[in-house]
Design an enzyme around this catalytic site. Structure first.
Site, mmCIF file in Angstrom:
data_model
loop_
_atom_site.group_PDB
_atom_site.id
_atom_site.type_symbol
_atom_site.label_atom_id
_atom_site.label_comp_id
_atom_site.label_asym_id
_atom_site.label_seq_id
_atom_site.Cartn_x
_atom_site.Cartn_y
_atom_site.Cartn_z
ATOM 1 N N GLU A 22 45.657 38.061 37.287
ATOM 2 C CA GLU A 22 46.921 39.314 37.486
ATOM 3 C C GLU A 22 48.151 38.868 37.518
ATOM 4 O O GLU A 22 48.674 37.703 37.776
ATOM 5 C CB GLU A 22 46.486 39.649 39.062
ATOM 6 C CG GLU A 22 47.413 41.080 39.434
ATOM 7 C CD GLU A 22 47.286 41.508 40.874
ATOM 8 O OE1 GLU A 22 47.692 42.752 41.113
ATOM 9 O OE2 GLU A 22 46.877 40.503 41.735
ATOM 10 N N CYS B 201 42.591 42.899 41.949
ATOM 11 C CA CYS B 201 43.183 42.514 43.096
ATOM 12 C C CYS B 201 42.510 43.175 44.271
ATOM 13 O O CYS B 201 41.538 43.033 44.936
ATOM 14 C CB CYS B 201 44.545 42.107 43.181
ATOM 15 S SG CYS B 201 45.100 41.140 44.462
ATOM 16 N N LYS C 221 44.929 49.408 37.882
ATOM 17 C CA LYS C 221 44.645 48.988 39.236
ATOM 18 C C LYS C 221 44.556 50.326 40.206
ATOM 19 O O LYS C 221 45.596 51.427 40.358
ATOM 20 C CB LYS C 221 45.676 48.331 39.946
ATOM 21 C CG LYS C 221 45.358 47.550 41.162
ATOM 22 C CD LYS C 221 46.305 46.538 41.704
ATOM 23 C CE LYS C 221 46.208 45.967 43.068
ATOM 24 N NZ LYS C 221 46.983 45.101 43.306
#
Length: 303
Positions: A50, A179, A138
């Site tokens: 990331e 994440c 995301k």
């Protein structure tokens, strides 16, 4: 390479736990070196962490944001590899590296500036021909407050994505998250059951507060719950950074066994993935056919 979809079920995965600096050109050079090293060691699927092209901070996201390409339609074969006036240097590099080494490249994430000026935390995945296969923004933004330890609000600068990302490869179907997406079992379950994924990859930058407590626990939980492989690739820890990444890039098999991991320094994590193992575990413990949807959908008792 065979071109038939799903004809091969085994591949070598490499997660590049890269040390990220404030110099975007240096970051691109480092990514180039690590991807080349992974490919030379036989990796066929390679992932970056990331925010590999910039520091992980709200101040950095707008500063380093780039335009990212869209996944090409059937009649628009070059949409994923357009020139620098159309897309940023990071996405052009990812396309070139995937094609140069003939690998699937899960491009970690970069801050993306969309046409409406919103900024997203975006993962681009390229095929061995250098064509963009998937674009994941995301979905769940990292807004937390652990008093005295960690406070962060991605929503101060980033917008949330709204699309589920599943990618057909020659080995099987891969699911992509970034994440904080890892903390939401509903997303992993959708990828596994509704989209047929056998391998999930989460570029992620957990920190030294959440990482020791939850990183491996969540990876093993997603793997066991959904009986598939889960890989997560972190940046290496930079002692001089305001955000201390946990590192410990890891691959977990469908039985919940950690098959590969590392510490917090820069490293490449390798794992030999055999997706036939997914089907073996699902046959041995057939939870998918044993679910009690008749009960799960029952209304809660009145209070």
């Amino acid at each position: 390479m065979s071109s038939s979809v799903g004809s091969e079920k085994s591949f070598r995965f490499a997660g590049c736990q890269m040390k990220v600096s404030t110099d975007s050109e240096l970051n691109r050079q480092r990514a180039t070196t690590l991807v080349a090293e992974a490919a030379s060691n036989g990796a066929q699927v390679i992932a970056l962490p990331e925010c590999w092209n910039c520091p992980y901070s709200n101040g950095a996201f707008p500063k380093y944001a780039e335009t990212c390409p869209e996944v090409p339609r059937a009649h628009d074969d070059d949409a994923g590899t357009r020139s620098a006036d159309a897309v940023g240097e990071s996405s052009l590099l990812l396309a070139a590296l995937a094609k140069r080494h003939g690998v699937y490249l899960i491009g970690g994430s970069v801050p993306e500036r969309a046409t409406d000026s919103r900024i997203y935390n975006t993962c681009l995945m390229y095929g061995p021909d250098g064509v963009l296969l998937a674009k994941h923004r995301k979905m769940h933004l990292f807004d937390i407050d652990v008093p005295g330890k960690m406070t962060f609000r991605e929503s101060d600068t980033l917008s949330a994505g709204n699309q589920i990302t599943a990618v057909q490869t020659k080995y099987g179907k891969f699911g992509i998250g970034i994440c904080y997406d890892l903390r939401f079992p509903e997303y992993a379950q959708l990828l596994a059951i509704d989209y047929g994924c056998e391998f999930l990859c989460y570029p992620g930058a957990f920190n030294t507060t959440t990482g020791p407590a939850h990183w491996e626990l969540l990876l093993r939980g997603r793997a066991v719950d959904n009986q598939l492989y889960v890989a997560a690739v972190s940046p290496a820890r930079d002692p001089d950074s305001s955000y201390q990444a946990w590192g410990h890039s890891t691959v977990v098999d469908p039985w919940g066994v950690v098959v590969s991991t590392t510490e917090h320094e820069e490293a490449i994590v390798y794992a030999d993935v055999d997706l036939k193992r997914v089907h073996e575990v699902r046959q041995q413990i057939p939870v998918r056919t044993q679910k009690r949807h008749d009960i799960y959908s029952s209304p809660a008792p009145a209070k």
